[in-house]
Design an enzyme around this catalytic site. Structure first.
Site, PDB file in Angstrom:
ATOM      1  N   SER A  95     -14.226   8.036  -3.878  1.00  8.73           N
ATOM      2  CA  SER A  95     -13.030   7.639  -4.637  1.00  8.73           C
ATOM      3  C   SER A  95     -12.356   6.383  -4.068  1.00  8.73           C
ATOM      4  CB  SER A  95     -12.025   8.787  -4.685  1.00  8.73           C
ATOM      5  OG  SER A  95     -11.528   9.045  -3.382  1.00  8.73           O
ATOM      6  N   ASN A  96     -12.807   5.903  -2.906  1.00 13.91           N
ATOM      7  CA  ASN A  96     -12.261   4.662  -2.314  1.00 13.91           C
ATOM      8  C   ASN A  96     -12.831   3.417  -2.990  1.00 13.91           C
ATOM      9  OD1 ASN A  96     -12.728   5.960   1.058  1.00 13.91           O
ATOM     10  ND2 ASN A  96     -10.983   6.228  -0.299  1.00 13.91           N
ATOM     11  N   LEU A  97     -14.037   3.562  -3.569  1.00 15.80           N
ATOM     12  CA  LEU A  97     -14.810   2.363  -3.911  1.00 15.80           C
ATOM     13  C   LEU A  97     -14.339   1.655  -5.175  1.00 15.80           C
ATOM     14  CD1 LEU A  97     -18.372   3.609  -2.867  1.00 15.80           C
ATOM     15  CD2 LEU A  97     -16.789   2.172  -1.576  1.00 15.80           C
ATOM     16  N   GLN A  98     -13.342   2.217  -5.898  1.00 17.85           N
ATOM     17  CA  GLN A  98     -12.805   1.483  -7.054  1.00 17.85           C
ATOM     18  C   GLN A  98     -11.795   0.431  -6.589  1.00 17.85           C
ATOM     19  OE1 GLN A  98      -9.303   2.310  -6.575  1.00 17.85           O
ATOM     20  NE2 GLN A  98      -8.999   2.701  -8.784  1.00 17.85           N
TER      21      GLN A  98
ATOM     22  N   CYS B 255      16.608  -2.708  14.421  1.00 22.93           N
ATOM     23  CA  CYS B 255      16.803  -4.120  14.760  1.00 22.93           C
ATOM     24  C   CYS B 255      18.266  -4.531  14.707  1.00 22.93           C
ATOM     25  CB  CYS B 255      15.947  -5.019  13.865  1.00 22.93           C
ATOM     26  SG  CYS B 255      16.600  -5.266  12.210  1.00 22.93           S
TER      27      CYS B 255
ATOM     28  N   LYS C 152     -14.663   4.211   8.375  1.00 26.93           N
ATOM     29  CA  LYS C 152     -14.289   2.956   7.718  1.00 26.93           C
ATOM     30  C   LYS C 152     -14.300   1.773   8.669  1.00 26.93           C
ATOM     31  CE  LYS C 152     -11.596   4.645   3.847  1.00 26.93           C
ATOM     32  NZ  LYS C 152     -10.266   4.753   3.233  1.00 26.93           N
TER      33      LYS C 152
ATOM     34  N   CYS D  57      -1.058   7.291  -4.074  1.00 23.02           N
ATOM     35  CA  CYS D  57      -1.942   6.679  -5.073  1.00 23.02           C
ATOM     36  C   CYS D  57      -2.970   7.677  -5.584  1.00 23.02           C
ATOM     37  CB  CYS D  57      -2.579   5.392  -4.548  1.00 23.02           C
ATOM     38  SG  CYS D  57      -4.030   5.607  -3.547  1.00 23.02           S
TER      39      CYS D  57
ATOM     40  N   CYS E 292      14.168  -6.022   8.869  1.00 28.96           N
ATOM     41  CA  CYS E 292      12.963  -5.222   9.077  1.00 28.96           C
ATOM     42  C   CYS E 292      12.873  -4.218   7.937  1.00 28.96           C
ATOM     43  CB  CYS E 292      12.967  -4.554  10.455  1.00 28.96           C
ATOM     44  SG  CYS E 292      13.974  -3.053  10.565  1.00 28.96           S
TER      45      CYS E 292
HETATM   46 ZN   LIG Z   1      16.172  -3.580  10.751  1.00 29.12          ZN
END
Ligand SMILES: [Zn+2]
Lengths: 243, 209
Positions: A58-61, A237, A75, A177, A160
């Protein structure tokens, strides 16, 4: 005769900048595939790739770095095989592991720039926090269905990921997904934007997506940019981090 | 159209789950034929891989003998990415003898545009057309020859940023998939213009032109 143009406009100085740079790609999937492919083709000398999965049908699309003949292969291994064909000189360090609180600081340490090509929020926040702490540029992106978004994080110079999205959404609140689908070429478009941002930072060219969130809508074939600024109260940050 | 095998249902699951594609749309993609008239290597590689990943059943590239031998390995890569796909590089003289009709043409300027214009075989077929220069590019879809003629005049190309051609090639795949599925797509004079160095983008709509 069909005219072909594969013009390399890079100067020898630019080529050596790319060759001497070290870029870490977290994830060798839908985003990591085009990122790794284009960074290698551009002549980046040292890559790191983090992924703990094996290649699944199912990754290959969408994951153009992998092949049907590599089903079941880690992978990172499949990625190295492919990338060496594009540039046999590229040095690749592989991390066949899941990014975690325990390994993230050590993994990113050896790299100049980090590309976030993951599909889950825990890894997204981990890499954001670690990059801010180690003051490393991070190219952050996500894709779903026909949509995608990218931003470049330069710690101290712009927001960030946590400045914009302070905390991870509750588990299962955001579909994956697997549940909603993704058009492969949409991941390709966003991954190429990420690779472009990396190359621009290394060559100090153009304007990076700092303080700007680029949003792609593939159904409308439209890109919009949303401005974002640092949050002084950001837990990572901000002015008083980790208070 | 034949039904999807269980392997295909698994391979295309991320496509099929979307209402814009579904099982019906996936079957359409599998029975479609895209012709690439290449202008730039980077675009050819990028579009071929993403067309193949999506399950476009037939991809034909027009090229001379040297391109055919150059792409021999690449053909294996594309068909290993997705064995449902037939990827062929053919000399242009073969075009009128192709067994199946062409659904979409992908091309980038400068290429053999006069050939597209003069070939009856692809009359009326939508052409996903792009051009690039430095970090910039334009993409549109043309199915009217007069418009194409206007578009290709005065085209020049300059040195390319390393990702420009690939970016265009993948965007062309997004548009191609939408055309095959019958979704709204760019239609010249509508255009997408991009500049990867400044990261500025503009989509011109018909009502704005
Ligand atoms: Zn930040």
């Amino acid at each position: 005769m069909i005219p072909f143009y594969s013009i390399n406009q890079l100067t020898s100085e630019e080529k050596s900048l790319l060759k001497n740079s070290r870029v870490l790609i977290i994830g060798a999937g839908g985003l990591g595939s085009p990122v790794a492919y284009y960074l290698t083709a551009a002549g980046i000398g040292n890559l790191g790739i983090v992924d703990s999965d094996v290649v699944d049908l199912s990754n290959l699309q969408r994951q153009i770095l992998h092949r049907t003949s590599s089903l079941g292969v880690p992978k990172v291994e499949s990625a190295v095989k492919r990338l060496k064909k594009i540039n046999p000189d590229v040095k690749i360090e592989t991390f066949n592991t899941r990014l975690s609180r325990d390994n993230v600081m050590e993994i990113i340490q050896g790299f100049d720039i980090v590309v976030d090509a993951v599909d889950n929020f825990s890894a997204r926040y981990l890499s954001n926090d670690a990059c801010v702490i180690q003051n490393k540029p991070l190219i952050e992106a996500g894709v779903l269905r026909f949509d995608g978004q990218v931003m470049t994080i330069l710690p101290g110079k712009g927001p960030c990921y946590r400045c914009i999205f302070p905390s991870p959404p509750p588990a299962n609140a955001v579909p994956t997904c697997q549940e909603t689908g993704i058009l492969g070429a949409v991941a390709g478009v966003i991954g190429v934007v990420q690779a472009t941002e990396v190359i621009k930072l290394i060559l100090n060219k153009g304007n990076p997506l700092v303080g700007k969130l680029l949003i792609f809508n593939g159904l409308n074939m439209e890109f919009i940019t949303v401005k974002a600024s640092r949050n002084p109260d950001c837990p990572v940050c901000g002015d008083k981090p980790f208070c | 159209m034949v039904n999807l095998t269980s392997e295909q249902t698994e391979r295309y699951s991320r496509n099929i789950i979307m209402r814009e594609i579904g099982g019906k749309g996936q079957k359409k993609l599998l029975s479609s034929h895209v012709l690439i008239i290449p202008g730039i290597y980077g675009e050819l590689f990028a579009s071929s891989l993403y067309l193949a990943a999506a399950g476009i059943g037939k991809i034909t590239v027009i090229g001379n003998e040297s391109l055919i031998s150059y792409l021999e390995n690449f053909k294996n890569e594309v068909e290993d990415l997705n064995p449902d796909v037939k990827f062929n590089v053919l000399p242009e003289t073969h075009l009128p003898n192709l067994q199946s009709k062409i659904d979409v043409v992908i091309t980038t300027l400068p290429s053999k545009h006069e050939y597209i214009l003069n070939n009856n075989f692809i009359r009326g077929v939508p052409i996903v057309l792009g051009s690039v220069s430095d970090g910039k590019g334009i993409m549109t879809v043309v199915s009217d020859r007069k418009r194409l003629q206007t578009y290709i005049s005065n085209h020049t190309i300059n040195n390319l940023f390393p990702t420009t051609a690939g970016f265009l090639g993948i965007l062309q795949v997004v548009e191609t998939v939408k055309i095959i599925l019958g979704h709204k797509h760019l239609d010249e004079p509508e255009r997408l213009e991009f500049d990867l160095l400044s990261m500025e983008f503009k989509t011109t709509r018909r009502d704005e032109t």
